[in-house]
Design a protein around this motif. Structure first.
Motif, short mmCIF file in Angstrom:
data_model
loop_
_atom_site.label_atom_id
_atom_site.label_comp_id
_atom_site.label_asym_id
_atom_site.label_seq_id
_atom_site.Cartn_x
_atom_site.Cartn_y
_atom_site.Cartn_z
N ALA A 1 34.00 36.96 29.72
CA ALA A 1 34.65 38.23 29.34
C ALA A 1 36.02 38.33 29.97
O ALA A 1 37.01 38.69 29.31
N GLU A 2 36.11 37.98 31.26
CA GLU A 2 37.40 38.06 31.96
C GLU A 2 38.41 37.07 31.36
O GLU A 2 39.59 37.41 31.18
N THR A 3 37.97 35.87 31.02
CA THR A 3 38.88 34.89 30.43
C THR A 3 39.42 35.37 29.09
O THR A 3 40.63 35.35 28.84
N ASP B 1 36.16 42.29 40.13
CA ASP B 1 36.31 40.87 39.81
C ASP B 1 36.69 40.64 38.35
O ASP B 1 36.49 39.55 37.81
N GLY B 2 37.19 41.68 37.71
CA GLY B 2 37.62 41.52 36.31
C GLY B 2 36.60 42.11 35.33
O GLY B 2 35.69 42.85 35.72
N LEU C 1 25.61 45.38 33.80
CA LEU C 1 26.81 44.71 34.28
C LEU C 1 26.73 44.30 35.75
O LEU C 1 27.62 43.61 36.24
N ASP C 2 25.67 44.71 36.44
CA ASP C 2 25.59 44.50 37.89
C ASP C 2 25.45 43.01 38.24
O ASP C 2 24.44 42.38 37.95
N GLN C 3 26.48 42.49 38.91
CA GLN C 3 26.51 41.08 39.28
C GLN C 3 25.39 40.72 40.26
O GLN C 3 24.98 39.58 40.35
#
Ligand code: ZN
Length: 318
Positions: free
Chosen positions: A42-44, A186-187, A233-235
């Motif tokens: 997603a961040e990329t 973290d993005g 979404l929790d890492q």
């Protein structure tokens, strides 16, 4: 296929906790599901475009939705999800190959997006962010096969609700879905959780009656709707632990996760085939006042540049 109990923190070390499609099943009620977690992917994809938050959030949900729906189909090729609408966000486009390569981009009116209120953005409001329009789903399995296409109007407050309208109109798919996307420290991260009901069969494990089966589906849907965007979404909450938290009372079993990558399919070969096929007039329009031609991939922003000599060589080649 090997199956295993979705016990906490044991299954997905090899694949990782992020950038996965995790298929699962809830016995004995014939409920199938998929959990999508997009972190680096997603961040990329969103990060490289530098979109405003409102656009990034909707694009992330679109990517998670595409990965979810593609997983419910048997296909070899490319699954594409594209929205077309008349509000601030004009287009959301995401595609994913059967091998898990995903890419996406958006078109929007920057002034109109800047005028959106924080509450409309926080609510991921489809009427305010996107306006009226439709979502098209396409499966492309290559030149010699049919393209399957489904279309649904953007009728709902969120993309999840719009997708439910598609499920309701589709005879084959009784399903529910939860979507989330957020930019954190973290993005960007995006996630989706989908449940899909399979037809009732007499010889299911535990021999449920048709009534039990209906009750099981409604229970699963209630548990799905109790899931939150934060959990999706929790890492620090692993995918299997999330499934366990929501569905452990119902007998959830997870299958091996499939990896998803942020990979574009553009190439100089593809660009050159297009340049070769253009008429002289089309090529002039493309060049405008520049002697060179540059073609930018909308998905990954790669620029392919050709000077006059290269173009001549390309277009004169057999
Ligand atoms: Zn590209």
């Amino acid at each position: 296929m090997t199956q295993s109990q979705a016990a906490p923190d044991t299954l997905y070390e090899a694949t990782g906790r992020d950038d996965i499609v995790l298929p699962f099943q809830i016995d004995p009620y014939g409920v199938r599901g998929r959990l999508i977690r997009l972190g680096t992917v997603a961040e990329t994809v969103i990060g490289r475009h530098g979109y405003p938050d409102a656009v990034g959030a909707m694009l992330g949900e679109t990517m998670a939705l595409a990965a979810c729906l593609a997983g419910s189909l048997k296909y070899e090729g490319v699954f594409t999800l594209q929205t077309t609408s008349d509000g601030p966000i004009k287009t959301l486009m995401a595609d994913i190959t059967s091998g898990g390569a995903i890419r996406a981009y958006a078109n929007f009116n920057a002034d109109a997006v800047a005028d959106l209120t924080p509450s409309d953005v926080a609510a991921r409001s489809v009427p305010r962010l996107m306006g009226g329009g439709y979502i098209a789903f396409t499966v492309d399995q290559g030149d010699d096969t049919d393209r399957y296409q489904g279309i649904v109007q953007l009728e709902g407050h969120t993309l999840s609700e719009c997708t439910h309208a598609y499920f309701r109109n589709s005879e084959q798919l009784d399903a529910g879905i939860l979507l989330a996307c957020q930019k954190g420290k973290d993005g960007w991260r995006a996630g989706a959780l989908m449940l899909q009901r399979l037809p009732y069969q007499r010889d299911l494990p535990g021999n449920p009656t048709e009534e039990d089966y209906d009750d099981g589906w409604h229970t699963a849907m209630t548990l799905l709707s109790s899931g939150t965007a934060v959990e999706l979404l929790d890492q620090d909450l692993s995918p299997d632990r999330l499934l366990y938290r929501l569905f452990h009372g119902e007998g959830v079993r997870a299958y091996p996760a499939q990896a998803v990558s942020a990979t574009c399919r553009c190439s100089s070969g593809r660009v050159e085939r297009v340049l070769k096929s253009l008429s002289d007039e089309e090529l002039r329009d493309l060049k405008q006042d520049d002697p060179d031609v540059s073609v930018t991939c909308e998905f990954c922003k790669t620029v392919y540049r050709y000077d006059e000599d290269q173009l001549a060589e390309l277009r004169n080649a057999d």
